[in-house]
Enzyme design. Structure first.
Site, short mmCIF file in Angstrom:
data_model
loop_
_atom_site.label_atom_id
_atom_site.label_comp_id
_atom_site.label_asym_id
_atom_site.label_seq_id
_atom_site.Cartn_x
_atom_site.Cartn_y
_atom_site.Cartn_z
N GLY A 125 0.82 -1.22 0.00
CA GLY A 125 0.00 0.00 0.00
C GLY A 125 0.85 1.26 0.00
O GLY A 125 0.45 2.28 0.56
N ASN A 151 11.70 6.46 -6.90
CA ASN A 151 10.45 5.91 -7.45
C ASN A 151 9.30 6.74 -6.92
O ASN A 151 9.12 6.88 -5.71
CB ASN A 151 10.36 4.44 -7.00
CG ASN A 151 9.12 3.73 -7.53
OD1 ASN A 151 8.04 3.83 -6.96
ND2 ASN A 151 9.28 3.01 -8.63
N ASN A 197 6.21 5.34 -11.14
CA ASN A 197 5.35 4.17 -10.97
C ASN A 197 3.93 4.55 -11.37
O ASN A 197 3.30 5.38 -10.73
CB ASN A 197 5.41 3.75 -9.49
CG ASN A 197 4.48 2.60 -9.16
OD1 ASN A 197 3.86 2.01 -10.04
ND2 ASN A 197 4.37 2.28 -7.89
N CYS A 223 -0.62 2.62 -10.10
CA CYS A 223 -1.46 3.01 -8.96
C CYS A 223 -2.70 3.73 -9.51
O CYS A 223 -2.69 4.22 -10.63
CB CYS A 223 -0.69 3.88 -7.98
SG CYS A 223 0.50 4.98 -8.72
N LYS A 282 7.83 3.43 -15.51
CA LYS A 282 7.77 2.01 -15.15
C LYS A 282 6.43 1.42 -15.57
O LYS A 282 5.38 1.81 -15.06
CB LYS A 282 7.96 1.86 -13.64
CG LYS A 282 7.98 0.39 -13.21
CD LYS A 282 8.52 0.26 -11.80
CE LYS A 282 8.63 -1.20 -11.40
NZ LYS A 282 9.15 -1.34 -10.02
N GLY A 294 11.52 -11.29 -11.65
CA GLY A 294 11.98 -12.65 -11.35
C GLY A 294 13.44 -12.92 -11.60
O GLY A 294 13.85 -14.08 -11.68
C1 LIG Z 1 7.45 -5.97 -1.44
C2 LIG Z 1 7.48 -5.25 -2.76
C3 LIG Z 1 7.28 -3.85 -2.81
C4 LIG Z 1 7.29 -3.17 -4.03
N1 LIG Z 1 7.11 -1.81 -4.03
C5 LIG Z 1 7.18 -1.13 -5.21
C6 LIG Z 1 7.07 0.30 -5.24
O1 LIG Z 1 6.95 0.97 -4.19
N2 LIG Z 1 7.10 0.93 -6.45
C7 LIG Z 1 7.27 0.24 -7.61
O2 LIG Z 1 7.32 0.85 -8.68
N3 LIG Z 1 7.41 -1.11 -7.61
C8 LIG Z 1 7.36 -1.81 -6.44
N4 LIG Z 1 7.52 -3.18 -6.44
C9 LIG Z 1 7.72 -3.89 -7.72
C10 LIG Z 1 9.20 -4.22 -7.96
O3 LIG Z 1 9.97 -3.03 -8.02
C11 LIG Z 1 9.39 -5.02 -9.26
O4 LIG Z 1 8.92 -4.25 -10.35
C12 LIG Z 1 8.63 -6.34 -9.25
O5 LIG Z 1 8.65 -6.92 -7.97
C13 LIG Z 1 9.15 -7.35 -10.28
O6 LIG Z 1 10.50 -7.73 -10.04
P1 LIG Z 1 10.90 -9.04 -9.18
O7 LIG Z 1 10.13 -10.19 -9.70
O8 LIG Z 1 12.38 -9.14 -9.34
O9 LIG Z 1 10.53 -8.73 -7.75
C14 LIG Z 1 7.51 -3.90 -5.23
C15 LIG Z 1 7.71 -5.27 -5.18
C16 LIG Z 1 7.72 -5.97 -3.98
C17 LIG Z 1 7.95 -7.44 -3.95
#
Ligand SMILES: Cc1cc2nc3c(=O)[nH]c(=O)nc-3n(C[C@H](O)[C@H](O)[C@H](O)COP(=O)(O)O)c2cc1C
Ligand SMILES: Cc1cc2nc3c(=O)[nH]c(=O)nc-3n(C[C@H](O)[C@H](O)[C@H](O)COP(=O)(O)OP(=O)(O)OC[C@H]3O[C@@H](n4cnc5c(N)ncnc54)[C@H](O)[C@@H]3O)c2cc1C
Ligand code: FES
Lengths: 255, 302
Positions: free
Chosen positions: B72, B99, B126, B129, B164, B243
């Protein structure tokens, strides 16, 4: 300082087969600095993906070992139970903020429910080293599912409650604590299931109380903000960083 | 010579390996593990104009090999970021990519303006949202809104702008083209896939918010396909993520068309993954006798 190291497993023995295990690990860096109430994030295998938060049960600085007491719940803790002596274990720790340890004028009380007893043993040892007199109240579901009593009875006066009455007093820790003069204790510490902690919170005006909480953790490092718990002032705090130990008066169990 | 030197248009990094927003805090929490200056850049936790307490727990759960989160956008607000987080972050010796999120187009303009300050290397916008003013439609699922956000940010900053992308769309190439024409300098992708998990004992969703963002190894094939498609559709560089757990994953993204990569969920599993990837890419280049990783960007398109 937080370390990510490969500890060497010295022993990993069931206390109750397929249920509760005690593992001793050689890990000097963590043993050197760990404080009571802190925890580890352990990579238990390739699946599950996430590390698993597990409390430190005992620290032996001289032998350079740490121990964990854990209950097999699902895939991660099952993996742990299958590890053997001499295998490596990928551990991050020590993590979080632990219990307050100092010399009190009067007695201290340790209250544990089920596997929640894990972080209390090292706490008891350190409180005793600091010259405190300790009483311990532990709750389990039955005699067959109670464990580590021999450890706790070494710390001070131990009283046990079981839900079915097969050992000690019948009921929860409440059945014991309702007869206690809590104001004779300078400090109480507790860890266990949420209903127990909710009950203990109702006693927070009678005794200075610290609670160790659980929450689902992503990173365990304070970065992801997934593990938060509600505070009485409406804010959230991280169980992995500001916690897992909080003053009872700080935390709110209201929805 | 530095084989990993990374030029994303006007935005430069010492190497193409970054850490993803929301998974690395502001870097502080990972300082004990390694020298943060080894990283190409840190994408800090999402920041909003006002302080946000975030969603009620449970906020995260592991499921089907990945994780679902619904934090959130908990953060202290942009003032807190500028006063209490940035002063330390800018000493890390790596690019600090902030971000930003908002609930209206104007919020993004405000954020871009406030963060046009020393110590901020680039803005990552980002758009996954909801636009509260437009009935809660996610900015990142409507090409017109995504265009408007990019343009608004462009008009309010001279910092490099990284838009993004959300993967929760039918046609990712159209979204990429929309932000490119809005003024994006770089595209980062992908954000999380919307998912859910159910507790069959309690017969209710595990995450308190019911749905959340799915990330980790299972989303990699989806992310990779999207990077591949976007590479063909735009002329601006891409920062690929979704991933990534090891060097091979990172190389796949680069060969699909990413000029840089980001490690997210992987940081929870092993904080050293980004560092291992930096070493691993260097080794790969040595083995192939290549002098720069840029030789393999988009290699899979040949
Ligand atoms: C716990 C968590 C919090 C995240 N918070 C944000 C965020 O605040 N802003 C954002 O643009 N992406 C956020 N993301 C998305 C990640 O930056 C990333 O785009 C996404 O997890 C895919 O990459 P991954 O599979 O390596 O985690 C968040 C991801 C996770 C797991
Ligand atoms: C600070 C802290 C200290 C702990 N100390 C101990 C201990 O000393 N001994 C012990 O036996 N257990 C301890 N636990 C609980 C232990 O972490 C869980 O039992 C374990 O994660 C279960 O994982 P699993 O894969 O075996 O089971 P699963 O079937 O995956 O989970 C069983 C339950 O454990 C909880 N859980 C699962 N994953 C996580 C996670 N990543 N973070 C937090 N909770 C999770 C969930 O609520 C779930 O319902 C502690 C938890 C915390 C937060
Ligand atoms: S588990 Fe990530 S902040 Fe506590």
């Amino acid at each position: 300082m937080i370390f990510k190291n490969n500890g060497i497993i010295i022993s990993n023995e069931p206390i109750i087969e397929d249920f509760v295990y005690l593992m001793k690990i050689n890990e000097k860096n963590i043993a050197d600095i760990a404080k009571p109430g802190q925890f580890l994030e352990i990579k238990t295998g390739s699946v599950p993906l996430l590390r698993k938060p597990i409390s430190i049960f005992e620290v032996d600085k001289v032998a350079e070992t740490i121990s964990i007491l854990y209950q097999v719940k699902g895939p991660g803790t099952k993996n742990l139970s299958e590890l053997k002596a001499n295998q490596q274990l990928d551990i991050i720790g020590p993590l979080g903020t632990g219990f307050t340890v100092k010399k009190f004028d009067n007695k201290c009380l340790l209250i544990g429910g089920g596997i929640g007893i894990a972080p209390l043993y090292d706490l008891g040892l350190k409180l005793k080293e600091s010259g405190n007199e300790i009483e311990i109240v532990l709750g389990f579901s039955s005699k067959d599912t109670s464990y580590a009593l021999d450890y706790f009875s070494k710390l001070g006066t131990l009283t046990v409650a079981t839900m079915d009455g097969s050992l000690g007093i019948k009921g929860t820790v409440e059945a014991i604590l309702s007869n206690y003069e809590l104001n004779t204790f300078d400090k109480a510490y507790a860890c266990g299931p949420e209903p127990m902690l909710k009950y203990l919170k109702t006693l927070e005006d009678k005794v200075n109380l610290e609670l160790s909480l659980e929450a689902y953790m992503g990173c365990g490092l304070g970065a992801c903000l997934s593990c938060v718990c509600k505070m009485t002032d409406g804010t959230y705090k991280r169980v992995c960083k500001e916690g897992p130990v909080f003053k009872s008066k700080e935390v709110s169990f209201d929805e | 010579m530095n084989k990993l030197e990374c030029n994303l248009g006007k935005f430069k990094m010492k190497n193409p390996v970054t850490v993803a927003s929301g998974t690395f805090g502001s870097g502080k929490e990972f300082k004990d593990f390694y020298d943060l200056s080894l990283l190409g850049g840190i994408m800090v936790k999402g920041t909003t104009p006002e302080k946000r307490v975030g969603n009620k727990p449970q906020r995260l759960v592991e499921t089907s090999g990945g994780i679902i989160n619904s934090i959130g956008l908990a953060n202290g607000g942009v003032d807190d970021f500028i006063n209490n987080i940035l002063p330390e972050a800018k000493t890390y010796g790596t690019e600090i990519i902030v971000n930003i999120s908002g609930s209206s187009i104007d919020d993004y303009g405000y954020m871009a303006d406030r963060l046009s300050i020393d110590g901020v290397s680039a803005l990552e916008v980002n758009i996954s949202c909801p636009n509260v003013k437009e009935g809660g439609i996610t900015f990142g699922t409507d090409p017109n809104m995504a265009f408007d956000v990019a343009k608004m940010v462009k008009n309010n900053t001279s910092k490099p702008i990284i838009m993004k992308l959300s993967p929760n769309v039918t046609n990712i190439a159209i979204m990429a083209q929309a932000v490119e024409s809005g003024g994006a300098d770089i595209i980062s992708m992908i954000n999380t896939l919307i998912g859910m998990a159910i507790d069959v004992e309690k017969q209710r969703p595990i995450i308190n918010n019911i749905i959340g963002g799915y990330s980790g190894p299972p989303i990699k094939p989806v992310a990779l396909r999207m990077v591949y498609e976007v590479y063909k559709a735009v002329n601006i560089p891409i920062i690929g993520m979704g991933g990534i757990m090891n060097t091979t994953d990172a190389l796949e993204f680069i060969m699909a068309g990413a000029s840089a990569i980001s490690v997210g969920t992987g940081n929870f599993v092993d904080p050293y993954i980004p560092i291992d990837i930096i070493k691993g890419i260097n080794e790969y280049l040595d083995n192939k006798g290549l002098s720069s990783y840029t030789d393999i960007i988009g290699a899979a398109h040949k």
